[in-house]
Design a protein around this motif. Structure first.
Motif, PDB file in Angstrom:
ATOM      1  N   LEU A  75       0.823  -1.210   0.000  1.00  0.00           N
ATOM      2  CA  LEU A  75       0.000   0.000   0.000  1.00  0.00           C
ATOM      3  C   LEU A  75       0.858   1.261   0.000  1.00  0.00           C
ATOM      4  O   LEU A  75       0.550   2.231  -0.696  1.00  0.00           O
ATOM      5  CB  LEU A  75      -0.938   0.003   1.211  1.00  0.00           C
ATOM      6  CG  LEU A  75      -2.057  -1.022   1.180  1.00  0.00           C
ATOM      7  CD1 LEU A  75      -2.780  -1.064   2.527  1.00  0.00           C
ATOM      8  CD2 LEU A  75      -3.034  -0.720   0.048  1.00  0.00           C
ATOM      9  N   ILE A  76       1.934   1.250   0.769  1.00  0.00           N
ATOM     10  CA  ILE A  76       2.832   2.405   0.813  1.00  0.00           C
ATOM     11  C   ILE A  76       3.450   2.638  -0.558  1.00  0.00           C
ATOM     12  O   ILE A  76       3.472   3.769  -1.061  1.00  0.00           O
ATOM     13  CB  ILE A  76       3.933   2.203   1.875  1.00  0.00           C
ATOM     14  CG1 ILE A  76       3.328   2.208   3.268  1.00  0.00           C
ATOM     15  CG2 ILE A  76       5.013   3.281   1.759  1.00  0.00           C
ATOM     16  CD1 ILE A  76       4.258   1.690   4.332  1.00  0.00           C
ATOM     17  N   ALA A  77       3.955   1.578  -1.174  1.00  0.00           N
ATOM     18  CA  ALA A  77       4.608   1.695  -2.480  1.00  0.00           C
ATOM     19  C   ALA A  77       3.661   2.241  -3.549  1.00  0.00           C
ATOM     20  O   ALA A  77       4.089   2.933  -4.475  1.00  0.00           O
ATOM     21  CB  ALA A  77       5.173   0.346  -2.897  1.00  0.00           C
ATOM     22  N   LYS A  78       2.364   1.958  -3.420  1.00  0.00           N
ATOM     23  CA  LYS A  78       1.366   2.468  -4.358  1.00  0.00           C
ATOM     24  C   LYS A  78       0.991   3.917  -4.072  1.00  0.00           C
ATOM     25  O   LYS A  78       0.289   4.539  -4.862  1.00  0.00           O
ATOM     26  CB  LYS A  78       0.081   1.634  -4.269  1.00  0.00           C
ATOM     27  CG  LYS A  78       0.167   0.259  -4.818  1.00  0.00           C
ATOM     28  CD  LYS A  78      -1.195  -0.402  -4.641  1.00  0.00           C
ATOM     29  CE  LYS A  78      -1.164  -1.858  -5.024  1.00  0.00           C
ATOM     30  NZ  LYS A  78      -2.494  -2.486  -4.817  1.00  0.00           N
ATOM     31  N   GLY A  79       1.374   4.413  -2.900  1.00  0.00           N
ATOM     32  CA  GLY A  79       0.950   5.754  -2.503  1.00  0.00           C
ATOM     33  C   GLY A  79      -0.516   5.763  -2.099  1.00  0.00           C
ATOM     34  O   GLY A  79      -1.186   6.791  -2.195  1.00  0.00           O
ATOM     35  N   ALA A  80      -1.022   4.612  -1.629  1.00  0.00           N
ATOM     36  CA  ALA A  80      -2.445   4.467  -1.347  1.00  0.00           C
ATOM     37  C   ALA A  80      -2.854   4.865   0.069  1.00  0.00           C
ATOM     38  O   ALA A  80      -4.035   4.852   0.376  1.00  0.00           O
ATOM     39  CB  ALA A  80      -2.863   3.019  -1.600  1.00  0.00           C
ATOM     40  N   LEU A  81      -1.908   5.208   0.912  1.00  0.00           N
ATOM     41  CA  LEU A  81      -2.253   5.582   2.281  1.00  0.00           C
ATOM     42  C   LEU A  81      -2.393   7.090   2.397  1.00  0.00           C
ATOM     43  O   LEU A  81      -1.955   7.844   1.540  1.00  0.00           O
ATOM     44  CB  LEU A  81      -1.185   5.073   3.250  1.00  0.00           C
ATOM     45  CG  LEU A  81      -1.010   3.556   3.284  1.00  0.00           C
ATOM     46  CD1 LEU A  81       0.074   3.162   4.266  1.00  0.00           C
ATOM     47  CD2 LEU A  81      -2.319   2.865   3.633  1.00  0.00           C
ATOM     48  N   GLY A  82      -2.991   7.528   3.490  1.00  0.00           N
ATOM     49  CA  GLY A  82      -3.150   8.956   3.724  1.00  0.00           C
ATOM     50  C   GLY A  82      -1.810   9.660   3.738  1.00  0.00           C
ATOM     51  O   GLY A  82      -0.771   9.057   3.997  1.00  0.00           O
ATOM     52  N   GLY A  83      -1.836  10.912   3.455  1.00  0.00           N
ATOM     53  CA  GLY A  83      -0.599  11.668   3.392  1.00  0.00           C
ATOM     54  C   GLY A  83      -0.324  12.450   4.651  1.00  0.00           C
ATOM     55  O   GLY A  83      -1.012  12.326   5.659  1.00  0.00           O
ATOM     56  N   LEU A  84       0.684  13.251   4.568  1.00  0.00           N
ATOM     57  CA  LEU A  84       1.135  14.106   5.652  1.00  0.00           C
ATOM     58  C   LEU A  84       1.009  15.539   5.147  1.00  0.00           C
ATOM     59  O   LEU A  84       1.352  15.833   3.999  1.00  0.00           O
ATOM     60  CB  LEU A  84       2.600  13.772   5.954  1.00  0.00           C
ATOM     61  CG  LEU A  84       3.329  14.565   7.006  1.00  0.00           C
ATOM     62  CD1 LEU A  84       2.718  14.291   8.379  1.00  0.00           C
ATOM     63  CD2 LEU A  84       4.799  14.181   7.014  1.00  0.00           C
TER      64      LEU A  84
END
Length: 135
Positions: A75-84
């Motif tokens: 999920l992180i590698a896809k950029g699928a999590l919430g941002g900062l």
């Protein structure tokens, strides 16, 4: 009313050392602590002069099962999590500095219809970092 504050913001990254190149070297955050345990590291970063709030970098496997770590890593590698979302007084200046560092640009500085002037990047792991300008 309760007197509450945020102390730590966890951020999972694929490679802590690579992430330090972005958060410490390019953004200018300072390492507050670097704790190793069980083959993993938790690195706390603070805004210079503001030690009360720390961004804590750790790898997907830190404190998680192998299965959960693998799923989270994808999920992180896809950029699928919430941002900062960060705030600075001069977003254009920081944009130029981050761009020169080789950070992946998602959005150049623009005045948003909902209010702030902002820009956006991806950290080396794929997490989105949006930067707002504050007056």
């Amino acid at each position: 009313m309760t007197n509450i504050s945020v102390q730590y913001v966890p951020l999972t990254v694929l490679d802590v050392d690579e992430a330090l190149g972005f958060y410490r070297d390019a953004l200018g955050l300072e390492v507050a602590s670097d704790v190793a345990h069980g083959g993993f590291r938790w690195v706390s970063l603070a805004v210079p002069g503001q030690p009360g709030l720390n961004l804590v970098l750790s790898a997907p496997g830190a404190g998680r099962s192998e299965e959960d770590a693998a799923a989270l890593g994808e999920l992180i590698a896809k950029g699928a999590l919430g941002g900062l979302v960060l705030s600075v007084p001069d977003v254009d200046s920081l944009f130029e500095s981050l761009s020169a560092s080789g950070a992946e640009v998602l959005q150049e500085p623009v005045d948003q219809p909902w209010g702030p002037r902002d820009c956006a990047f991806r950290d080396p792991s794929g997490n989105m970092v949006r930067i707002n300008q504050v007056s």
